[in-house]
Scaffold this motif. Structure first.
Motif, PDB file in Angstrom:
ATOM      1  N   SER A  74       0.981  -1.200   0.058  1.00 34.96           N
ATOM      2  CA  SER A  74       0.146   0.013   0.091  1.00 34.96           C
ATOM      3  C   SER A  74       0.657   1.242  -0.109  1.00 34.96           C
ATOM      4  O   SER A  74       1.970   1.380   0.514  1.00 34.96           O
ATOM      5  CB  SER A  74      -0.986   0.070   1.076  1.00 34.96           C
ATOM      6  OG  SER A  74      -0.386   0.451   2.230  1.00 34.96           O
ATOM      7  N   THR A  75       0.073   2.139  -0.609  1.00 33.29           N
ATOM      8  CA  THR A  75       1.166   3.607  -0.747  1.00 33.29           C
ATOM      9  C   THR A  75       1.538   4.090   0.912  1.00 33.29           C
ATOM     10  O   THR A  75       2.495   4.388   0.893  1.00 33.29           O
ATOM     11  CB  THR A  75       0.105   4.600  -1.363  1.00 33.29           C
ATOM     12  OG1 THR A  75       0.050   4.222  -2.607  1.00 33.29           O
ATOM     13  CG2 THR A  75       0.866   5.950  -1.509  1.00 33.29           C
ATOM     14  N   ALA A 130       2.001   9.242  -7.280  1.00 32.55           N
ATOM     15  CA  ALA A 130       0.762   8.175  -7.596  1.00 32.55           C
ATOM     16  C   ALA A 130       0.042   8.324  -6.281  1.00 32.55           C
ATOM     17  O   ALA A 130      -1.103   8.135  -6.373  1.00 32.55           O
ATOM     18  CB  ALA A 130       1.649   6.721  -7.584  1.00 32.55           C
ATOM     19  N   ASP A 134      -4.254   8.530  -6.757  1.00 37.98           N
ATOM     20  CA  ASP A 134      -5.020   7.951  -6.063  1.00 37.98           C
ATOM     21  C   ASP A 134      -5.982   8.536  -4.794  1.00 37.98           C
ATOM     22  O   ASP A 134      -6.517   7.828  -4.253  1.00 37.98           O
ATOM     23  CB  ASP A 134      -4.338   6.547  -5.482  1.00 37.98           C
ATOM     24  CG  ASP A 134      -3.716   5.875  -6.614  1.00 37.98           C
ATOM     25  OD1 ASP A 134      -4.052   5.762  -7.738  1.00 37.98           O
ATOM     26  OD2 ASP A 134      -2.615   4.983  -6.228  1.00 37.98           O
ATOM     27  N   GLN A 135      -5.377   9.901  -4.665  1.00 42.71           N
ATOM     28  CA  GLN A 135      -6.193  10.490  -3.523  1.00 42.71           C
ATOM     29  C   GLN A 135      -6.162   9.967  -2.211  1.00 42.71           C
ATOM     30  O   GLN A 135      -6.830  10.162  -1.197  1.00 42.71           O
ATOM     31  CB  GLN A 135      -7.574  10.789  -4.033  1.00 42.71           C
ATOM     32  CG  GLN A 135      -7.942  11.515  -5.276  1.00 42.71           C
ATOM     33  CD  GLN A 135      -9.413  11.685  -5.427  1.00 42.71           C
ATOM     34  OE1 GLN A 135     -10.467  11.243  -4.964  1.00 42.71           O
ATOM     35  NE2 GLN A 135      -9.649  12.515  -6.533  1.00 42.71           N
ATOM     36  N   GLN A 136      -4.672   9.470  -1.930  1.00 42.09           N
ATOM     37  CA  GLN A 136      -4.681   9.072  -0.715  1.00 42.09           C
ATOM     38  C   GLN A 136      -3.521  10.029   0.075  1.00 42.09           C
ATOM     39  O   GLN A 136      -3.556   9.876   1.366  1.00 42.09           O
ATOM     40  CB  GLN A 136      -3.468   7.729  -0.796  1.00 42.09           C
ATOM     41  CG  GLN A 136      -4.216   6.672  -1.462  1.00 42.09           C
ATOM     42  CD  GLN A 136      -3.358   5.453  -1.534  1.00 42.09           C
ATOM     43  OE1 GLN A 136      -2.485   5.382  -0.671  1.00 42.09           O
ATOM     44  NE2 GLN A 136      -3.760   4.541  -2.454  1.00 42.09           N
TER      45      GLN A 136
END
Length: 187
Positions: A74-75, A130, A134-136
């Protein structure tokens, strides 16, 4: 250890303890037990010695960090692994980290080509890009994000290095400070 490595190791110790300006090449050669002419064979100028040492140490740090990132999915976990390994490497290698910090706050940084710096930080910038897509994390300039994480690593390293914490306490501090960083950038 070959002569080049001996010169780099001696230069590291002297630059960290005395600074760039107060460390003449003659002293590096003498402390290393190597002729000054041999030093200039490997490093024609003091600037080239300093830059070579920076590139070598930065490469060692990147290699260690990249190893910690292997297998992380996961990011958030990748950013966390980057943050944690940066701190762990700095604590395991205090002289190397001090040199990198000294270099980063000196005019020598401007002598590194933009391409070289881009190669060093490109993976982290891409990770941030990224995560934004991915709007993280918040949609912030990735160079600013890199500056924020780098400065936080430096500050936390200074705090951990100047106090006597157990390994458990260090882990808790690293965990807590990452949580604060994530609250600042995360969505």
């Amino acid at each position: 250890m070959d002569k080049r490595e001996k010169l780099l190791q001696t230069a590291l110790e002297l630059f960290v303890s005395q600074g760039f300006n107060d460390t003449p090449t003659s002293k590096i050669a003498k402390e290393a037990g190597i002729a000054t002419g041999t030093l200039f064979y490997f490093f024609p100028t003091k600037d080239e010695l300093i830059i070579s040492l920076y590139l070598e140490l930065k490469g060692q740090a990147v290699e260690s960090i990249n190893g910690a990132l292997a297998g992380v999915k996961s990011t958030k976990e990748v950013i966390k692994a980057y943050y944690e390994e940066s701190l762990k490497w700095s604590l395991r290698n205090p002289n190397q980290f001090s040199f990198l910090a000294q270099f980063s706050n000196s005019p020598y940084l401007k002598k590194i080509s933009g391409d070289e710096i881009s190669v060093q930080i490109a993976p982290v910038l891409e990770l941030f890009r990224a995560a934004i897509v991915d709007q993280q994390i918040a949609d912030i300039d990735v160079n600013l994000l890199y500056s924020l994480i780098s400065n936080q690593v430096f500050g936390v390293n200074q705090y951990l290095s100047s106090n006597k914490f157990s390994e458990r306490e260090q882990r808790e501090i690293i965990e807590n400070t990452f949580s604060m960083f994530w609250k600042m950038i995360g969505r």
